[in-house]
Design a protein around this motif. Structure first.
Motif, PDB file in Angstrom:
ATOM      1  N   CYS A  35     -26.092  -2.260  -0.875  1.00 43.76           N
ATOM      2  CA  CYS A  35     -25.011  -3.294  -1.098  1.00 43.76           C
ATOM      3  C   CYS A  35     -24.175  -3.795  -0.006  1.00 43.76           C
ATOM      4  O   CYS A  35     -23.502  -2.676   0.608  1.00 43.76           O
ATOM      5  CB  CYS A  35     -24.128  -2.710  -2.290  1.00 43.76           C
ATOM      6  SG  CYS A  35     -24.868  -2.884  -3.809  1.00 43.76           S
ATOM      7  N   GLU A  77     -30.103   8.151  -6.026  1.00 42.35           N
ATOM      8  CA  GLU A  77     -28.959   7.367  -5.724  1.00 42.35           C
ATOM      9  C   GLU A  77     -28.243   8.307  -4.671  1.00 42.35           C
ATOM     10  O   GLU A  77     -27.798   9.433  -5.077  1.00 42.35           O
ATOM     11  CB  GLU A  77     -28.233   7.058  -7.078  1.00 42.35           C
ATOM     12  CG  GLU A  77     -26.972   6.266  -7.108  1.00 42.35           C
ATOM     13  CD  GLU A  77     -26.524   5.894  -8.491  1.00 42.35           C
ATOM     14  OE1 GLU A  77     -27.251   5.605  -9.413  1.00 42.35           O
ATOM     15  OE2 GLU A  77     -25.194   6.206  -8.700  1.00 42.35           O
ATOM     16  N   ASP A 131     -31.617   3.752  -4.400  1.00 41.98           N
ATOM     17  CA  ASP A 131     -30.472   2.769  -4.910  1.00 41.98           C
ATOM     18  C   ASP A 131     -29.407   3.339  -3.752  1.00 41.98           C
ATOM     19  O   ASP A 131     -28.577   4.502  -4.000  1.00 41.98           O
ATOM     20  CB  ASP A 131     -30.158   3.172  -6.353  1.00 41.98           C
ATOM     21  CG  ASP A 131     -28.798   2.119  -6.684  1.00 41.98           C
ATOM     22  OD1 ASP A 131     -28.106   1.570  -5.843  1.00 41.98           O
ATOM     23  OD2 ASP A 131     -28.219   2.333  -7.897  1.00 41.98           O
ATOM     24  N   ASN A 166     -22.792   7.433  -7.667  1.00 34.91           N
ATOM     25  CA  ASN A 166     -21.593   6.889  -8.249  1.00 34.91           C
ATOM     26  C   ASN A 166     -21.112   7.869  -9.364  1.00 34.91           C
ATOM     27  O   ASN A 166     -19.828   8.090  -9.253  1.00 34.91           O
ATOM     28  CB  ASN A 166     -22.067   5.728  -8.734  1.00 34.91           C
ATOM     29  CG  ASN A 166     -20.918   4.649  -9.301  1.00 34.91           C
ATOM     30  OD1 ASN A 166     -19.755   5.197  -9.318  1.00 34.91           O
ATOM     31  ND2 ASN A 166     -21.243   3.669 -10.135  1.00 34.91           N
ATOM     32  N   GLU A 197     -27.452  -1.216 -15.807  1.00 31.63           N
ATOM     33  CA  GLU A 197     -28.049  -2.492 -15.426  1.00 31.63           C
ATOM     34  C   GLU A 197     -28.939  -3.066 -16.698  1.00 31.63           C
ATOM     35  O   GLU A 197     -29.883  -3.815 -16.830  1.00 31.63           O
ATOM     36  CB  GLU A 197     -29.360  -2.302 -14.339  1.00 31.63           C
ATOM     37  CG  GLU A 197     -28.586  -1.594 -12.874  1.00 31.63           C
ATOM     38  CD  GLU A 197     -29.397  -1.477 -11.820  1.00 31.63           C
ATOM     39  OE1 GLU A 197     -30.699  -1.907 -11.755  1.00 31.63           O
ATOM     40  OE2 GLU A 197     -28.816  -1.001 -10.621  1.00 31.63           O
ATOM     41  N   ASN A 236     -32.236  -3.389  -7.027  1.00 27.72           N
ATOM     42  CA  ASN A 236     -33.061  -2.226  -7.860  1.00 27.72           C
ATOM     43  C   ASN A 236     -34.124  -2.600  -8.921  1.00 27.72           C
ATOM     44  O   ASN A 236     -35.094  -2.196  -8.935  1.00 27.72           O
ATOM     45  CB  ASN A 236     -31.918  -1.570  -8.550  1.00 27.72           C
ATOM     46  CG  ASN A 236     -31.138  -0.613  -7.681  1.00 27.72           C
ATOM     47  OD1 ASN A 236     -31.541  -0.023  -6.707  1.00 27.72           O
ATOM     48  ND2 ASN A 236     -30.022  -0.436  -7.848  1.00 27.72           N
ATOM     49  N   HIS A 239     -27.262   4.451 -11.820  1.00 24.54           N
ATOM     50  CA  HIS A 239     -27.137   3.110 -12.180  1.00 24.54           C
ATOM     51  C   HIS A 239     -28.196   2.406 -12.744  1.00 24.54           C
ATOM     52  O   HIS A 239     -28.119   1.584 -13.406  1.00 24.54           O
ATOM     53  CB  HIS A 239     -26.620   2.475 -10.905  1.00 24.54           C
ATOM     54  CG  HIS A 239     -26.061   1.279 -11.143  1.00 24.54           C
ATOM     55  ND1 HIS A 239     -26.333   0.161 -11.157  1.00 24.54           N
ATOM     56  CD2 HIS A 239     -24.468   0.894 -10.736  1.00 24.54           C
ATOM     57  CE1 HIS A 239     -25.634  -1.030 -11.268  1.00 24.54           C
ATOM     58  NE2 HIS A 239     -24.234  -0.356 -11.012  1.00 24.54           N
ATOM     59  N   SER A 294     -27.457  -9.322  -5.871  1.00 26.36           N
ATOM     60  CA  SER A 294     -26.589  -8.039  -6.165  1.00 26.36           C
ATOM     61  C   SER A 294     -27.605  -7.001  -6.149  1.00 26.36           C
ATOM     62  O   SER A 294     -28.853  -6.993  -5.954  1.00 26.36           O
ATOM     63  CB  SER A 294     -26.107  -8.438  -7.785  1.00 26.36           C
ATOM     64  OG  SER A 294     -27.499  -8.228  -8.529  1.00 26.36           O
ATOM     65  N   GLY A 295     -26.845  -5.794  -6.101  1.00 23.91           N
ATOM     66  CA  GLY A 295     -27.470  -4.373  -6.218  1.00 23.91           C
ATOM     67  C   GLY A 295     -28.296  -4.253  -7.519  1.00 23.91           C
ATOM     68  O   GLY A 295     -29.221  -3.548  -7.454  1.00 23.91           O
ATOM     69  N   THR A 296     -27.984  -4.945  -8.434  1.00 21.40           N
ATOM     70  CA  THR A 296     -28.720  -4.816  -9.805  1.00 21.40           C
ATOM     71  C   THR A 296     -29.868  -5.552  -9.424  1.00 21.40           C
ATOM     72  O   THR A 296     -31.150  -5.017  -9.744  1.00 21.40           O
ATOM     73  CB  THR A 296     -27.967  -5.473 -10.956  1.00 21.40           C
ATOM     74  OG1 THR A 296     -26.843  -4.704 -11.215  1.00 21.40           O
ATOM     75  CG2 THR A 296     -29.124  -5.350 -12.228  1.00 21.40           C
ATOM     76  N   ALA A 343     -26.561   1.807  -2.931  1.00 19.22           N
ATOM     77  CA  ALA A 343     -25.427   0.892  -2.825  1.00 19.22           C
ATOM     78  C   ALA A 343     -24.446   1.220  -1.770  1.00 19.22           C
ATOM     79  O   ALA A 343     -23.778   0.415  -1.293  1.00 19.22           O
ATOM     80  CB  ALA A 343     -24.897   0.999  -4.247  1.00 19.22           C
ATOM     81  N   ARG A 344     -24.264   2.707  -1.775  1.00 23.90           N
ATOM     82  CA  ARG A 344     -23.381   3.350  -0.829  1.00 23.90           C
ATOM     83  C   ARG A 344     -23.913   4.166   0.092  1.00 23.90           C
ATOM     84  O   ARG A 344     -23.398   5.135   0.402  1.00 23.90           O
ATOM     85  CB  ARG A 344     -22.278   4.020  -1.617  1.00 23.90           C
ATOM     86  CG  ARG A 344     -21.448   3.099  -2.633  1.00 23.90           C
ATOM     87  CD  ARG A 344     -20.109   3.878  -3.320  1.00 23.90           C
ATOM     88  NE  ARG A 344     -19.306   2.942  -3.952  1.00 23.90           N
ATOM     89  CZ  ARG A 344     -19.840   2.772  -5.472  1.00 23.90           C
ATOM     90  NH1 ARG A 344     -20.977   3.400  -5.779  1.00 23.90           N
ATOM     91  NH2 ARG A 344     -18.987   1.669  -5.992  1.00 23.90           N
ATOM     92  N   LYS A 377     -19.754  -3.683  -1.534  1.00 24.62           N
ATOM     93  CA  LYS A 377     -19.097  -2.468  -1.879  1.00 24.62           C
ATOM     94  C   LYS A 377     -18.166  -2.188  -0.657  1.00 24.62           C
ATOM     95  O   LYS A 377     -17.262  -3.100  -0.046  1.00 24.62           O
ATOM     96  CB  LYS A 377     -20.081  -1.316  -2.068  1.00 24.62           C
ATOM     97  CG  LYS A 377     -20.747  -1.551  -3.612  1.00 24.62           C
ATOM     98  CD  LYS A 377     -20.052  -0.938  -4.600  1.00 24.62           C
ATOM     99  CE  LYS A 377     -20.821  -1.641  -5.999  1.00 24.62           C
ATOM    100  NZ  LYS A 377     -22.284  -0.910  -6.531  1.00 24.62           N
TER     101      LYS A 377
HETATM  102  C1  LIG Z   1     -22.392  -1.028  -7.429  1.00 27.74           C
HETATM  103  C2  LIG Z   1     -23.707  -0.424  -7.776  1.00 27.74           C
HETATM  104  C3  LIG Z   1     -24.910  -1.041  -7.976  1.00 27.74           C
HETATM  105  C4  LIG Z   1     -25.105  -2.688  -7.757  1.00 27.74           C
HETATM  106  O1  LIG Z   1     -24.158  -3.052  -8.800  1.00 27.74           O
HETATM  107  P1  LIG Z   1     -23.974  -4.904  -8.862  1.00 27.74           P
HETATM  108  O2  LIG Z   1     -22.938  -4.897  -9.865  1.00 27.74           O
HETATM  109  O3  LIG Z   1     -25.242  -5.284  -9.245  1.00 27.74           O
HETATM  110  O4  LIG Z   1     -23.620  -5.182  -7.497  1.00 27.74           O
HETATM  111  C5  LIG Z   1     -26.177  -0.418  -7.900  1.00 27.74           C
HETATM  112  N1  LIG Z   1     -26.116   0.981  -7.662  1.00 27.74           N
HETATM  113  C6  LIG Z   1     -24.962   1.607  -7.653  1.00 27.74           C
HETATM  114  C7  LIG Z   1     -25.064   3.162  -7.430  1.00 27.74           C
HETATM  115  C8  LIG Z   1     -23.748   0.862  -7.555  1.00 27.74           C
HETATM  116  O5  LIG Z   1     -22.434   1.602  -7.523  1.00 27.74           O
END
Ligand SMILES: *Cc1c(COP(=O)(O)O)cnc(C)c1O
Length: 341
Positions: A200, A139, A172, A143, A92, A66, A87, A61-63, A174-175, A203
């Motif tokens: 990620c 980031e 980070d 988000n 986290e 990170n 995030h 996962s992205g968590t 993710a996007r 996503k």
């Molecule tokens: C979704 C997201 C993550 C990772 O989240 P997981 O729930 O672990 O997949 C990390 N950073 C951002 C900014 C996110 O939106």
């Protein structure tokens, strides 16, 4: 309840397409803890090359990506500079403290973004009273900034500052592909600003599971050990990596469609008498601000009854996220339903 529903709660709700499932079912696999899964290796090599980095690691996962990166960059008692709504800090589970024993310097910034000038003020001088600044984490897209994208010049300035102070810079991302679609920066040039990047696959890219961490060889070597300690060593993970490879090869160039659909929805919401304004759409996240702050949850419920699933974002704010499973028909349906609220 409307039998037809569209789910805008997050871009994590996508389900694998038939083509992606075919790629998963036909993957060659092996034991990845032994480094013997050919599809995991292919995905990692592909990602490293794509980002112009030496190596990559496939994680759950992205968590996890990170937290692994932070654990490598920071020692207990050190400090991470990040946005107050980032995030890594906010979503986290207190992982920076729990996994790495580090403190955080939380900065404010426009829609989740920081500037070199603001960061520079909080890089601590060498003085026994202060924690040692050991990492800057950004980031992009942000988000909590409603999908806001950094100006690349601002990233270059932060990277230059970080290098001059010998502090690693983590992204980070993710996007990240949503950001690159908008800023138009060449991917390797963008990635060269950072020591480590989390990406990620689950996503907007539509894979069911998975994230990637990219960096230099030594960093990824350490990351493998930290991933194992965190219980993230996976065996025949090639079935999942195949989905990630499919996503990277097929679902990046279409992100512009998600951005276009978010803009269409924004115009429709802004035409509603009960909407005050929006955080201007930059990518695939739309945040609308209600005239009556206290009625947020009843609007969310009403939209849900009409078949439009959305989520709460903050006081008086509702979030919609467009993604792979939102079609032009879904957008038309949503705009029709809005007229009934
Ligand atoms: C979704 C997201 C993550 C990772 O989240 P997981 O729930 O672990 O997949 C990390 N950073 C951002 C900014 C996110 O939106």
């Amino acid at each position: 309840m409307n039998p037809y529903t569209v789910d805008f709660r997050s871009d994590t709700v996508t389900k694998p397409s038939k083509e992606m499932l075919d790629a998963m079912f036909s993957a060659s696999v092996g034991d990845d803890v032994y480094g013997e899964d050919p599809t995991v290796n292919e995905l990692q090599d592909y990602a490293a090359q794509l980002f112009g980095k030496e190596a990559a690691l496939f994680c759950a996962s992205g968590t996890q990506t990170n937290q692994i990166a932070i654990n490598i960059h920071v020692k207990p008692g050190g400090e991470v500079i990040c946005h107050e709504e980032s995030h890594v800090y906010k979503y986290e589970g207190g992982g920076i403290a729990k996994n790495s024993g580090a403190s955080v310097r939380l900065l404010q910034g426009n829609r989740g973004r920081l500037t070199a000038a603001e960061i520079e003020k909080w890089i601590m001088p060498d003085d026994v009273h202060f924690p040692v600044t050991q990492l800057i984490s950004l980031e992009d897209t942000a988000n909590r900034g409603g999908g806001a994208v950094y100006d690349f010049g601002d990233i270059e300035a932060i990277a230059q500052l970080a290098r001059s102070k010998n502090i690693p810079l983590h992204l980070d991302g993710a996007r990240i592909f949503n950001a690159l679609e908008v800023n138009g920066v060449e991917i390797k040039k963008y990635a060269s600003q950072f020591n480590s990047i989390s990406i990620c696959l689950s996503k907007g890219l539509g894979a069911p599971v998975g994230s990637l961490l990219v960096g230099n060889k030594d960093f990824i070597h350490q990351a493998k050990r930290v991933r194992k300690v965190m219980g993230g060593g996976m065996r025949q993970a090639g079935f999942l990596a195949a989905a990630g490879l499919y996503a990277l090869k097929n679902n990046v160039s279409r992100l512009a469609e998600d951005h276009e659909r978010a803009k269409q929805l924004e115009s429709a919401f802004l035409a509603c008498s009960w909407i005050e304004s929006s955080l201007p759409v930059e990518t695939n996240i739309l945040v609308v601000i209600l005239k009556e702050e206290t009625k947020r949850d009843s609007y969310i419920q009403k939209l849900g009854e009409l078949g439009v699933k959305v989520s709460a974002f903050g006081p008086g704010m509702i979030r919609l996220v467009t993604h792979l499973d939102i079609s032009p028909e879904d957008v038309r349906f949503t705009i029709e339903q809005l007229k009934k609220v």
